[in-house]
Design an enzyme around this catalytic site. Sequence first.
Site, PDB file in Angstrom:
ATOM      1  N   LYS A 110       0.759  -1.178  -0.075  1.00 52.14           N
ATOM      2  CA  LYS A 110      -0.075   0.026   0.017  1.00 52.14           C
ATOM      3  C   LYS A 110       0.788   1.263  -0.102  1.00 52.14           C
ATOM      4  CE  LYS A 110      -3.959  -2.134   1.736  1.00 52.14           C
ATOM      5  NZ  LYS A 110      -3.549  -3.769   2.102  1.00 52.14           N
TER       6      LYS A 110
HETATM    7  C1  LIG Z   1      -4.559  -4.695   1.680  1.00 51.99           C
HETATM    8  C2  LIG Z   1      -3.767  -5.813   1.729  1.00 51.99           C
HETATM    9  C3  LIG Z   1      -4.036  -6.900   0.710  1.00 51.99           C
HETATM   10  C4  LIG Z   1      -5.608  -6.703  -0.057  1.00 51.99           C
HETATM   11  O1  LIG Z   1      -5.387  -6.077  -1.153  1.00 51.99           O
HETATM   12  P1  LIG Z   1      -6.559  -5.637  -1.733  1.00 51.99           P
HETATM   13  O2  LIG Z   1      -6.281  -4.382  -2.725  1.00 51.99           O
HETATM   14  O3  LIG Z   1      -7.738  -4.832  -0.726  1.00 51.99           O
HETATM   15  O4  LIG Z   1      -7.085  -6.563  -2.405  1.00 51.99           O
HETATM   16  C5  LIG Z   1      -3.355  -8.269   0.448  1.00 51.99           C
HETATM   17  N1  LIG Z   1      -2.208  -8.244   1.387  1.00 51.99           N
HETATM   18  C6  LIG Z   1      -1.888  -7.192   2.172  1.00 51.99           C
HETATM   19  C7  LIG Z   1      -0.414  -7.533   2.889  1.00 51.99           C
HETATM   20  C8  LIG Z   1      -2.577  -6.156   2.453  1.00 51.99           C
HETATM   21  O5  LIG Z   1      -2.240  -4.992   3.187  1.00 51.99           O
END
Ligand SMILES: *Cc1c(COP(=O)(O)O)cnc(C)c1O
Length: 455
Positions: A110
Amino acid sequence: MQFLSTRAETEPHNFSEAVKIGLAPDGGLFVPSELPDLTDEFHTWAGESYAKVCYRFFRRFATEIEDGELESLIANAYTEFDDAKLAPLIELDDRISVLELFHGPTLAFKDYALQLLGRLYERQVAITGDTINVLGATSGDTGAAAINGLIGRSGVNIFILYPDGRISSLQERQMTCTGESNVFPIAVEGSFDDAQRELKVVFGDREFSERIKLSAVNSINLARILAQCVYYIYAWLKIGESRREKTTFVVPTGNFGNVLAGWLAYRMGMKVAGFRVATNQNDILNRFFNTGEYSVGMATRSLAPSMDIQVASNFERFLYYALGGDGNRVRKVMEEFKSTGIFKVDDQSIIKSMSSSRMTDEEILDTIKAVYQKYGYVCDPHTACAFKELDEFEHCVILATAHPAKFPETVLEATGQETIQSSLEALKSREIVKYPLHGDANTIKAFIESKQITP
Ligand SMILES: *Cc1c(COP(=O)(O)O)cnc(C)c1O
């Protein structure tokens, strides 16, 4: 380039405006008015740095920002990553590669979007002079990444709701130990879905959200999705040309933002074999891809908490394309979904490019162990979900979404290995500051209001 709402009842917005408000006023999500065909252009980006690829891509969308400004904004967003390549591609064997997306400041993918988004907010504040109040809900990693992306950005307050006791203690520390006065981590009862639902109610109060200059930082924000397209393109360009079209991206999925980004890049000309949506036991998406029916169950806690989601908000964007870009139909489907908790897609041709898988907690532990034994590679519990039913792929790239050190207990149990990461260790001696609140919309609004400093 203009941006439209998936529900067709919002005026077109330019990039900066769409990013600033996050969620469209009609309750829909912003999508580009058209997806450019970049088939030929992509090839000319091979060999460029990550930041350069990102710039070239955003150039097509953020059309109202001047070249020099856009380029330096992007370059600055990617200075705090601990690997010079930003997103290294590791070959485990000749069929499986891992794209490591955990080299940013909070050690989850993210960061790629939120480091950039923080700078876009700051630019907006500089232009308008208005403070922005950023509000989001997190299942773990978004909160930390959003907070980190906004630390030191002037004119921005950040409010993050998270389900109390349902995120890992290190994830909580990443949000609550910043020592920053514009950061408000709010611990609420219930699940992530509960928090997300109340948050939509807060945004739905137009008078409040316009007066307070509220912006959504969740993966519904268009800038996040576009920023995530970049690492797919970057990785795809690194794969030998003869293999690109035979490659499947395998994506640990919760809110459907990450895999949607890859799929959008595909629609813009990044030719691949397809995408695999890898879920944990919270498998609404796996059920959808197998039956065409999307029906909400209960979110349960798993070892991959950032994927403990039942209502995948970004799915609405996918639905928009599945329904031929007809916002009026999307609005009806979403209304129906709101009252019945279910919808069905008749035309399944669009989902041909996607398959899905599901993994239980027990399998996650077994997988972390097996991957470690086979390749000497330690993966986190989210990434582990991707290592399932890969035999059918000629070549695949697994997106490693978090650093294993974020989930030390699980990794230790599975492999016997301690995972230590210095920035996380440093958090353990810091004071926790959090705001436990009842998670209903009115309480949240009153809290945000109480933190506004009147000039
Ligand atoms: C947010 C997250 C996900 C899921 O991603 P999406 O975009 O919500 O499908 C998977 N793994 C980790 C470590 C995350 O932080």
